[in-house]
Design a protein around this motif. Sequence first.
Motif, short mmCIF file in Angstrom:
data_model
loop_
_atom_site.label_atom_id
_atom_site.label_comp_id
_atom_site.label_asym_id
_atom_site.label_seq_id
_atom_site.Cartn_x
_atom_site.Cartn_y
_atom_site.Cartn_z
N LEU A 41 -5.58 3.89 -4.57
CA LEU A 41 -6.65 3.19 -4.85
C LEU A 41 -7.45 2.25 -3.56
O LEU A 41 -8.39 1.53 -3.92
CB LEU A 41 -6.56 2.28 -6.06
N THR A 42 -6.70 2.49 -2.54
CA THR A 42 -7.31 1.63 -1.53
C THR A 42 -7.35 2.54 -0.10
O THR A 42 -7.79 1.88 0.82
CB THR A 42 -6.23 0.50 -1.18
N SER A 43 -7.18 3.91 -0.34
CA SER A 43 -7.27 4.68 0.99
C SER A 43 -8.58 5.43 0.69
O SER A 43 -9.14 6.12 -0.56
CB SER A 43 -6.08 5.85 1.01
N ALA B 141 0.69 -1.29 0.05
CA ALA B 141 0.01 -0.03 -0.03
C ALA B 141 1.03 1.39 0.18
O ALA B 141 0.31 2.46 -0.03
CB ALA B 141 -0.96 -0.05 1.35
N ALA B 142 2.17 1.11 0.02
CA ALA B 142 3.04 2.30 0.24
C ALA B 142 3.41 2.77 -1.41
O ALA B 142 3.55 3.90 -1.43
CB ALA B 142 4.44 2.09 0.80
N GLY B 143 2.88 2.00 -2.29
CA GLY B 143 3.14 2.52 -3.51
C GLY B 143 1.85 3.82 -4.04
O GLY B 143 0.88 3.77 -3.30
N SER B 144 2.29 4.66 -4.74
CA SER B 144 1.67 5.74 -5.17
C SER B 144 0.10 5.36 -5.53
O SER B 144 -0.82 5.78 -5.22
CB SER B 144 2.07 6.80 -5.94
N ALA B 145 0.08 4.46 -6.45
CA ALA B 145 -1.17 3.89 -7.31
C ALA B 145 -2.06 3.14 -6.08
O ALA B 145 -3.05 3.26 -6.05
CB ALA B 145 -0.97 3.22 -8.45
N SER B 146 -1.05 2.33 -5.33
CA SER B 146 -1.77 1.21 -4.38
C SER B 146 -2.57 2.22 -3.37
O SER B 146 -3.51 1.99 -2.77
CB SER B 146 -0.61 0.51 -3.93
#
Length: 525
Positions: A475-477, A467-472
Amino acid sequence: MTERTAGVTGARALVETAAAGGVEVCFANPGTTEMPLVTALDEVPAIRPVLGLFEGVCTGAADGYARIAGKPAMTLLHLGPGFANGIANLHNARRAHSPVLNVVGDHASWHLPYDAPLTSDIVSLATPVSGWVGTVDSAARTSAVTAEALAAARRPPGRGATLIVPADFQQQTVTGPLAAVAPPPAPARVDAATVEAVAGRLRDGSSAVLLLGAGALTERGQRAAARIADATGATLYSETFPAAAERGGGLPALDRLPYFPEVAIKALAGAGTVVLAGALAPVAYFGYAGTPSELAEPSAVRVLAEPAEDVERALEDLAEALGAAPVASTDRASDILNVSDLPSGGPLTPAAIGLIVSALLPERAVVSVEGGTCGYPFFTASANAARHTTLTNTGGAIGQGLPAALGAALAAPDRQVIALQSDGSAQYTIQALWTMAREQASVITLIASNRRYGILRTELDRHGGSAAGSASAALTSLDDPSLNWAALAAGYGVPAQRAETGGELVGALRRALDEGGPHLIEMVL
């Protein structure tokens, strides 16, 4: 055939036929092609019209109503696009075997060849989520086709039926008696040979699992299953997402089969026999490389009863075949959770929420569970709650929890309903709050507010992501901006509270239970 006054519209004939067949509520989001049906609902007060601001609220509410009432609810939807907006919860209703009667208006029959902007292939849209699809082909046949649709919806184990009604046939005058709706046939009894074959497998002393679904999760079904477990040592599981399960008050403390396949495979691995009682063979929700799709060894699986069969009777017959002694009935009053024993300080956790909600549940409550954050902890803790009914998301399509809670509250206005939601899933059909306020439905919505799509974070980890990736993260926050639950609830006319500790949640839930009507509590995690 039943008598009625000659010379009414096709729309009124439809509504009168549905009412005569036992339909008492219509969850509606109508449009131009349904105006004759709206007028007919004015003329036939036996069916209560309930407005939903979004079609997914209507279809989910009809599902929740049917699960609790045990009889069909009707939806009224506008053409193909309106029906399409409701498909996700009809997918859930199909998996729950809920008898839902969808009535969909269509363009006037003579207007269809012009391919107007709202023209669509309603049959193709409806077929995957309906056990029966039909179109009224003349005003004179409106009552007959409605009766056929309703009979199909009620056929065991229950299914969706979608009735398409062109606008001109709704408006035209019809004469003659109403068509009678055939009563639903009784579920078929499982034959003695099948019962004895399963009994033979259970007598050999090897480890066994009984996987319960449909009618096996009633009080009667669970008590029979408990007899079998006591006699054979078999382990009891509910299917992972049961349509309706009776819980607490002395019923067996069975848990749901785990969601993630590795855990479910481990739970079933030692079983020489896996007996299906109203449940389907367990399969993984998704395919993961290197993980079997079938969660139990196919050679171990034995079907005692299909969902459409008399599952309760099959379990009782199996208990008798095994010589299983009756299980003493008890309300297990000493086991009921006591709020005074729960931690009141510190931040809320899913486990604490599960315990607190279970401890405060009134007798005969209905709990609509959507979201894994608190759903599993609650289900486990609720074995020691007062007697209640739990509804879960049978088909996995998000947005079922709030509408199902609404439908359950209208089906049983004397029962308290709790909607145990996650913050992300609640947004799919948040409009249900408005209908709860308008109908003054006795629903307390509990929002597990962790400001993220928790299940997606878990799946990212399973796929080697982060979840540290910018896209991740994007799209999950759900924290940029954070959802303002008090403002959202107030905007829909529902009083709201916020709880950050166990003590605050206990106080907020007690106030909501005392006041009655709709409430929302944000549970900050």
